[in-house]
Enzyme design. Structure first.
Site, mmCIF file in Angstrom:
data_model
loop_
_atom_site.group_PDB
_atom_site.id
_atom_site.type_symbol
_atom_site.label_atom_id
_atom_site.label_comp_id
_atom_site.label_asym_id
_atom_site.label_seq_id
_atom_site.Cartn_x
_atom_site.Cartn_y
_atom_site.Cartn_z
ATOM 1 C CB SER A 1 -0.969 -0.134 1.236
ATOM 2 O OG SER A 1 -2.083 1.051 1.015
ATOM 3 C CG ASP B 1 -5.797 1.314 -1.311
ATOM 4 O OD1 ASP B 1 -5.106 2.182 -1.187
ATOM 5 O OD2 ASP B 1 -6.007 0.280 -0.514
ATOM 6 C CE LYS C 1 -7.599 1.933 1.973
ATOM 7 N NZ LYS C 1 -7.875 0.636 2.988
#
Length: 626
Positions: free
Chosen positions: A184, A353, A449
């Site tokens: 991420s 995201d 998301k």
């Protein structure tokens, strides 16, 4: 004598089929896919990609099956400590994943945790954010998937697929699930982070019932099933077949873009972006969103090519930290706060995201962002024109969204941090729009998301507000929209203090101390000028499946609606990140323009004092303030 077997004979960098009868079909690359170069670091693929199995046995690998000319090897292995899988999968330093069998053990443990009908002869999706080690990892995952009986894998070209795109592809192609190779917003490169997680057939992250099984199986694993096939060429769109198993390399943009075009009015957004009096900029942070920015913002919406900065995905994110906040996206912040800065600026993170939204000299907090989107969605976004099923936020996120739900008479949910909790509500038809204070915003168009979705949602709102604005007239700005929202709903002053990579022992002791304090607290207790309404360690009962999740954050809620929350983050790869959340509601419009740090200072001082954070962590100041 310890046994060590290297699978060098079929983990190689070049595509060299072993059998002359293996068909190979390569199609031309889709024109929708942008031309970009993924930076390569010097490495020997044989060393980095080799799966080595260590066992007390001196036996050699055995062939356990050979259907349709595919040889499946059973390789002895043994458990490896530290493979506890959290809400965002497994994240560690790259050097940890490069330990012998570390990744292979986890992938095999995952297959051991799934019901056979969830993958046997089934379809899986594979992609990632382009970070260092993804290319090697993709080959390992493909071979173990084949070894466990998967029928087909869809892989993004060059291994690229954003997290939202993986969810979209899973749902469109009706896949059994998918692997996401990403850590991420954490840094990438040989000395930094790597991660892996699995999403289910709805496109949402695997539930705890599965992640707990994965961890349990990592503690008892004894063999890895891996197909003896060569590396697959991921640089060209097309299909490669090995007997009954196939790998299809797909354009990473097309399915996702097709979905977004059903959600938003692209012509409306294009009419805004193409205005000479509107200036747009997007910082892809050298992360995966760079692969999507040009096809979407430039090719489809007519933004200028130079409006995209850091648009080439790099394995180390250009030596940056791909976390879209005021600290790590400082270049974008500087541009937006400069004299005569652009009208609209946005950034996304490593796997695409998360998002950050900025107006000219104006920062939109994630808590306000989701509230503004929800308040305007029905008018500005076609996907929501008929109905909004419900709204939800993570517990630490400010109460701004609560007030929108109340005013619009919509169902509202407060869930623990972790997108999978939203996914359950979406699958049950109870939720449309949701968000987290950690720069995550999204809707039920997918089950993750979605950073670019949030950017398009904001552009839709600004475009809708300006659809009748004539050339030469002042445009309704980002700050205008937010301030109007505050005037209608009140302002929730909000800030988050992050203390990254703290010593785990001290951080855990601080949380233990706060939990002890909870047991002694009662309504009416005074903390300076604040009166306690209640204090607890947040527990959530899922209204869909009845599952209970406890110890999700220590909360002190005061009678005026102010809140202080303490959590340890589970998304880092080293140490502990202590997060402190401070919130105070202000209905008085005349006080809405006060800087949040000034408005919240008494509450911030109280939060640091009550927790004895400095004593437990040794930290004088936070790493990041949001």
């Amino acid at each position: 004598m310890a046994f060590c077997y290297r699978l060098d004979n079929f983990i190689i960098s070049a595509f060299k089929p072993k059998h002359s009868n293996v068909p190979l079909s390569i199609h031309h690359s889709s024109s929708n896919f942008p031309s970009f170069k993924v930076q390569n670091f010097p490495f020997r693929v044989r060393y980095n990609s080799a799966i080595r199995a260590t066992s007390s046995s001196s036996s050699t690998p055995t062939t356990i099956a050979e259907p349709n000319d595919i040889k499946i090897n059973s390789i002895p292995t043994k458990p490896i400590e530290g493979q506890k899988t959290g809400t965002s999968g497994l994240r560690k330093k790259v050097k940890v994943f490069k330990q012998e069998n570390y990744l292979a053990n986890w992938i095999q443990a995952l297959f051991n945790s799934l019901p056979p009908e969830d993958y046997k002869n089934g379809l899986l999706v594979l992609g990632g954010d382009g970070r260092y080690f993804n290319k090697e990892a993709a080959q390992i995952i493909i071979k173990i998937a084949a070894g466990n009986g998967v029928g087909k894998i869809l892989v993004g070209k060059e291994g690229i697929l954003s997290t939202p795109a993986v969810s979209a592809v899973i749902r469109k192609r009706e896949a059994n699930g998918g692997f996401i190779m990403s850590a991420s917003h954490n840094p990438g490169g040989p000395e930094y982070d790597w991660g892996i997680k699995f999403n289910y057939s709805s496109g949402q992250p695997a539930p705890e019932s599965i992640t707990d099984k994965i961890y349990g199986n990592t503690l008892s694993i004894s063999e890895i099933k891996i197909a003896d096939i060569p590396d697959v060429d991921l640089s060209n769109v097309g299909v490669t077949k090995f007997g009954s198993f196939s790998v299809e390399v797909i354009d990473p943009v097309s399915d996702y873009l097709e979905l977004l075009e059903t959600v938003f009015d692209f012509q409306l957004i294009k009419s805004l972006i193409s205005r000479p009096d509107f200036r747009f900029t997007f910082d892809a942070m050298h992360a995966v969103a760079g692969a999507y920015a040009t096809p979407i913002f430039v090719d489809k919406l007519s933004a200028s090519l130079d409006s995209i900065s850091n648009g080439i995905p790099l394995e180390d994110f250009g030596h940056g930290h791909p976390d879209p906040n005021l600290t790590y996206a400082k270049d974008l912040v500087k541009i937006m706060y400069a004299e005569n800065g652009p009208d609209f600026g946005a950034a996304s993170d490593g796997d695409g995201d998360r998002n950050m939204i900025l107006g000219t000299s104006f920062f939109v907090t994630p808590s306000d962002s989701v509230a503004v989107i929800a308040a305007n969605a029905k008018e500005a976004i076609p996907y929501f024109k008929d109905s909004i099923k419900g709204l939800a936020r993570s517990m630490p996120t400010s109460g701004a969204l609560d007030r929108v739900a109340e005013k619009l008479n919509l169902p509202f949910f407060e869930v623990p941090t972790g997108w999978k909790f939203f996914g359950n509500l979406m699958d049950a038809g109870n939720l449309s729009i949701c968000g987290e204070e950690s720069f995550g915003t999204g809707s039920d168009h997918i089950r993750e998301k979605d950073g670019i979705w949030a950017v398009l949602a904001w552009l839709s709102i600004i475009a809708h507000r300006n659809k009748d604005t004539k050339p030469g007239e002042k445009l309704v700005s980002v700050s205008d929209v937010v301030k109007e929202h505050w005037a209608t709903y009140g302002r929730n002053f909000f800030s988050r203090y992050d203390y990254e990579e703290c010593e785990s022992e001290g951080a855990n002791k601080m949380i233990e101390y706060l939990r002890e304090l909870l047991s002694k607290s009662k309504p009416g207790d005074k903390y300076g000028s604040y009166v306690l309404q209640f204090a607890d360690d947040f527990t959530y009962t899922d209204p869909v499946d009845g599952s209970v999740v406890s110890k999700q954050g220590v909360r002190f809620v005061f009678t005026d609606g102010s809140r202080i929350i303490y959590r340890l983050s589970g998304t880092g790869s080293a140490g502990a990140t202590v997060r402190v959340y401070i919130e105070q509601f202000e209905p008085d419009v005349s006080k809405h323009d006060v800087d949040a740090q000034i408005a919240l200072k008494p509450l911030i001082d109280l939060a640091l004092s009550v927790s004895k954070l400095k004593d437990f962590t040794g930290r004088e100041k936070p790493t990041v303030i949001t």
